[in-house]
Structure formats: C-alpha cells, structure tokens
Design a protein around this motif. Structure first.
Motif, short mmCIF file in Angstrom:
data_model
loop_
_atom_site.label_atom_id
_atom_site.label_comp_id
_atom_site.label_asym_id
_atom_site.label_seq_id
_atom_site.Cartn_x
_atom_site.Cartn_y
_atom_site.Cartn_z
N TYR A 25 0.82 -1.21 0.00
CA TYR A 25 0.00 0.00 0.00
C TYR A 25 0.85 1.26 0.00
CZ TYR A 25 -4.08 -2.87 1.11
OH TYR A 25 -5.08 -3.79 1.06
N SER A 27 0.21 5.26 0.83
CA SER A 27 -0.74 6.20 1.40
C SER A 27 -0.11 7.59 1.43
CB SER A 27 -1.14 5.77 2.82
OG SER A 27 0.00 5.72 3.67
N PRO A 42 -7.95 13.08 -10.18
CA PRO A 42 -7.01 11.97 -9.95
C PRO A 42 -5.56 12.36 -10.23
CG PRO A 42 -8.89 11.26 -11.27
CD PRO A 42 -8.95 12.76 -11.20
N LEU A 45 0.17 7.91 -11.34
CA LEU A 45 1.32 7.15 -10.88
C LEU A 45 2.09 6.68 -12.12
CD1 LEU A 45 2.60 6.10 -8.23
CD2 LEU A 45 1.36 3.95 -8.62
N GLU A 72 -3.98 5.42 -12.01
CA GLU A 72 -4.56 6.61 -11.40
C GLU A 72 -4.65 6.42 -9.89
OE1 GLU A 72 -8.34 7.74 -12.96
OE2 GLU A 72 -7.44 8.92 -14.60
N VAL A 73 -4.40 7.50 -9.16
CA VAL A 73 -4.54 7.51 -7.71
C VAL A 73 -5.60 8.55 -7.38
CG1 VAL A 73 -3.40 7.99 -5.51
CG2 VAL A 73 -2.17 6.77 -7.33
N PHE A 81 -5.20 9.52 0.33
CA PHE A 81 -5.35 8.40 -0.60
C PHE A 81 -4.71 7.15 -0.01
CE2 PHE A 81 -1.29 10.34 -1.87
CZ PHE A 81 -0.46 9.23 -1.96
N HIS A 83 -3.51 3.62 -1.96
CA HIS A 83 -3.43 2.96 -3.27
C HIS A 83 -2.79 1.60 -3.12
CE1 HIS A 83 -3.46 2.90 -7.65
NE2 HIS A 83 -2.24 2.38 -7.59
N ARG A 84 -3.44 0.58 -3.70
CA ARG A 84 -2.98 -0.80 -3.55
C ARG A 84 -2.14 -1.24 -4.74
NH1 ARG A 84 -4.24 -6.09 -4.85
NH2 ARG A 84 -4.25 -7.60 -3.12
#
Length: 394
Positions: A25, A27, A42, A45, A72-73, A81, A83-84
């Motif tokens: 993850y 963050s 958004p 990345l 996209e994040v 945020f 993001h995985r």
C-alpha cells in the motif's frame, strides 16, 4: 490509514517472503497550493520504461528511461489516498517476472497540470509506504529585465509537514543537454544573453526537497519536485566568437571540434595519449579580444579554472580565473542520463578588461592544496566552450 495498520504481521515481526499477490500500500496526502485538501482530480502514478533499447555489450540492454503513466490515484475529499499495489509489481516477492520497467521499485506521483509545469514525488518503494505530502507549488516565476539580462524572482515553497527545505535551480534546457544551470540558493539569479547563445532552450525554475522516511525494515527515499512552466526572457541569445573554432589537446586535435559546434552533447575529452588531459585548447578562426569564457558541463579534477590566451601558441597570457569550484552536492532532479548534471559545472569566467587580441585560448585547472600551494588539475568531459568578445583588429 496509519502505516502500522497496513504492515503484514510477518513483516512487523522480522520479515518473511511475500506471495506475488500480497498487497503493498501507498498512502499519503495531497494539497492545493494554499494548503487545503486537493480538489483537482485523480493523480497519475508513473513508472520508467526503457526507450531506444540497445545491447550494452555485457549481455544486457541499455537505453534512456522515460516515465510513463501507469495508474490513477484518487484522493478523497480530505486529500487522503490509499493505493494498492502487489508484491509482484514492486519485486517484493523476490521472484523474477518479465516487465518493461528499468527499475520495478521506481515511481513518480504527479499532480495534473496543463501549463507546462510539474509537481510530483519521485520515490522508490518495495514495501508499504506513507509518502510525504504532495503539494502544488504556485511559484509565480518572473523575469525582470536588468543590466542587459534578466533577474528571476519567485515565491518560495510553503513549508509542509516534514519535507526538508527545498533547493532552487534555474535550468536553461536544450534538446541535447543543459545550456546553463544555476544553483540559486537564497539569491535571485541573473541570466545574460551569452548563457542562452542560439540554442533552442526553455528556462525553468525547479524546487527540490530530497529526504528519507525510516520505518522498521523499510526506508523510503524521495524527491519532492516543483517545476515552473517555461519562463519567457526579455532578450535573445548571443552567438559566441568561438562558434566553429578548432579544439585540441597537447597531443592532438579533434576534427571536427565537438566543443564549439553549439550542440550541447557531453563529450569525453581524451585520446590515446591523454586519458585525463591537463589542458584544453581552442584555435579561433580569427583573433578576438575576449571578454568572457563560458564553460558548460565541465567535469574533472580541479578547484579553479584558468583561462589563458596566446597569439602564437607558445607564449600564454593569463586572462582570468573562475572562483573556487565547490563540490556540487546539491543537484536538481533529472531522470534523463543524457541531461543529468550532478557532477557538471557551468562556469562564467569574466576576463581582464585589458585582455589583448588572441587567436588561441587555453583552459587548465589547478587543485588548491591544504598548504596553500597548487597542483595541476585534469579534465574529464565538457559540453561546450564559448568565447565572447570583440574583433581583434579595430
């Protein structure tokens, strides 16, 4: 969204192999320029892919890394945020997987901009990471006409969380390399026409904060970068008197000369007899009363650059010296290896007012020793050497 809640128990207790689909993850927090939560949509990345891949001669492949959009994040209403990724995507499973990236751990996270500027985080990650805040920089860069050139001004980056205070750089970027670079510090740097020459360039200001975040069994290295849109300058460039001049080492000449062609490519200054030459010579097309010499992309071993002139190539007259060259340990952000300038110096050497007309220029360096004496220096590479001045015959 605390990082400790995201770490798998096996990692927190000392580490274990991850399965390819185990989650990793990212963050963080995203802010507008005024410090309020991000509202601009958004983020992107990005990952680096090799362009123009070529064999490196050792069984591998080399090329120029270019970052391209990958995912996209999406921040929430508070600018937060989560993001995985997967262990496979960042190499945390320890297995070999085919991929197009030059480095599976390298990423950039960009705010969307349409004015030619950039705001992004560059970082390397292979485990869960809480990124430093990503905040838009509204630098309001201006070029103010002054003394035949222009002085650049801008609004400082606003301090945010644990981000280190940024370093500021003025970069005059050409297609093949840097035409000029200034580490601004706290000053308002000045640019003159001879720094641009007739290169096809864009001038930008870059603010760079480089730092680390350290956790148990994990360290995040990052650069927070704000880069202005191109800054229009109130003057045009000036072509040097040395354009197209010949150049040589003591043991032989370069034909044609790559240091006066106006192309800005990095050139390894050497031949079979001189791997690290102690002097570089220019042979001008006609005599010139030199006023200044600009050296672009200098790497070598020396503390002071000396400029000397000669009529016959035998007797050399001192013309001017650079200030002591400081080790450049504060560098701008650049991922293109053809442009990267961490070890390069850009020197503007004003020459004595009564400099005589000369047809040859010699550059040499000296090292200032601890006892105050000087030893000969050596050259490694250069991009361009430019001599500016008036006609040698009145």
């Amino acid at each position: 969204m605390r990082l400790s809640r995201l770490l798998p128990l096996c990692l927190a207790l000392g580490g274990c192999a991850l399965e390819p689909d185990d989650p990793i993850y990212l963050s963080g927090t995203v802010l507008e320029a005024d410090g309020t939560p991000w509202r601009g949509g958004p983020l992107t990345l990005m990952r680096p892919r090799n362009t123009d891949p070529q064999p490196d001669g050792y069984g591998g492949v080399t090329g120029t890394p270019r970052y391209e959009p990958w995912a996209e994040v999406v921040p929430d209403a508070e600018g937060l945020f989560l993001h995985r990724l997967t262990a496979r995507e960042v190499g945390a499973d320890g297995l070999e997987h085919p991929h197009p990236w030059t480095d599976v751990t390298a990423f950039q996270l960009h705010l969307p901009r349409t004015d030619g500027g950039r705001d992004f985080l560059s970082f390397q990650v292979d485990l869960d990471a809480d990124l430093p805040p990503l905040r838009a920089w509204n630098g309001q860069v201006h070029a103010v006409e002054e003394r035949g050139g222009a002085r650049l001004t801008w609004d400082a980056v606003v301090p945010t969380a644990d981000l280190p205070e940024p370093e500021y750089f003025v970069r005059v970027q050409g297609e093949a390399g840097l035409a000029w670079q200034v580490h601004a510090g706290s000053a308002e740097p000045w640019l003159g026409p001879w720094m641009l020459e007739d290169f096809d360039v864009q001038t930008r200001v870059q603010a760079v904060s480089k730092g680390t975040r350290v956790w148990f069994k994990n360290t995040l290295f990052y650069s927070a970068v704000g880069e202005s849109p191109p800054v229009p300058l109130p003057f045009t460039g000036q072509v040097p008197a040395s354009r197209g001049a010949g150049c040589a080492l003591a043991s032989g000449s370069f034909e044609p000369c790559p240091l006066t062609d106006g192309k800005l490519e990095r050139f390894r200054v050497s031949n079979e007899q001189e791997a690290l030459p102690k002097a570089v010579y220019l042979v001008l097309k006609e005599p010139v009363r030199p006023q200044r010499v600009l050296v672009r992309g200098l790497t070598g071993f020396g503390d002071v650059l000396h400029v000397e002139g000669s009529v016959d190539g035998e007797t050399w007259v001192p013309m001017g010296d650079s200030p002591i060259i400081l080790e450049l340990n504060k560098v701008p952000y650049e991922e293109d290896v053809a442009v990267r300038s961490g070890d390069e110096q850009y020197l503007d050497v004003p020459l004595r007012a009564d400099a005589p007309a000369v047809g040859r220029i010699r550059l040499r360096m000296t090292n200032v020793l601890s006892d105050g004496t000087a030893a000969e220096g050596q050259f490694s590479s250069l991009r361009e050497v430019s001599v500016f001045g008036g006609p040698g015959i009145d």
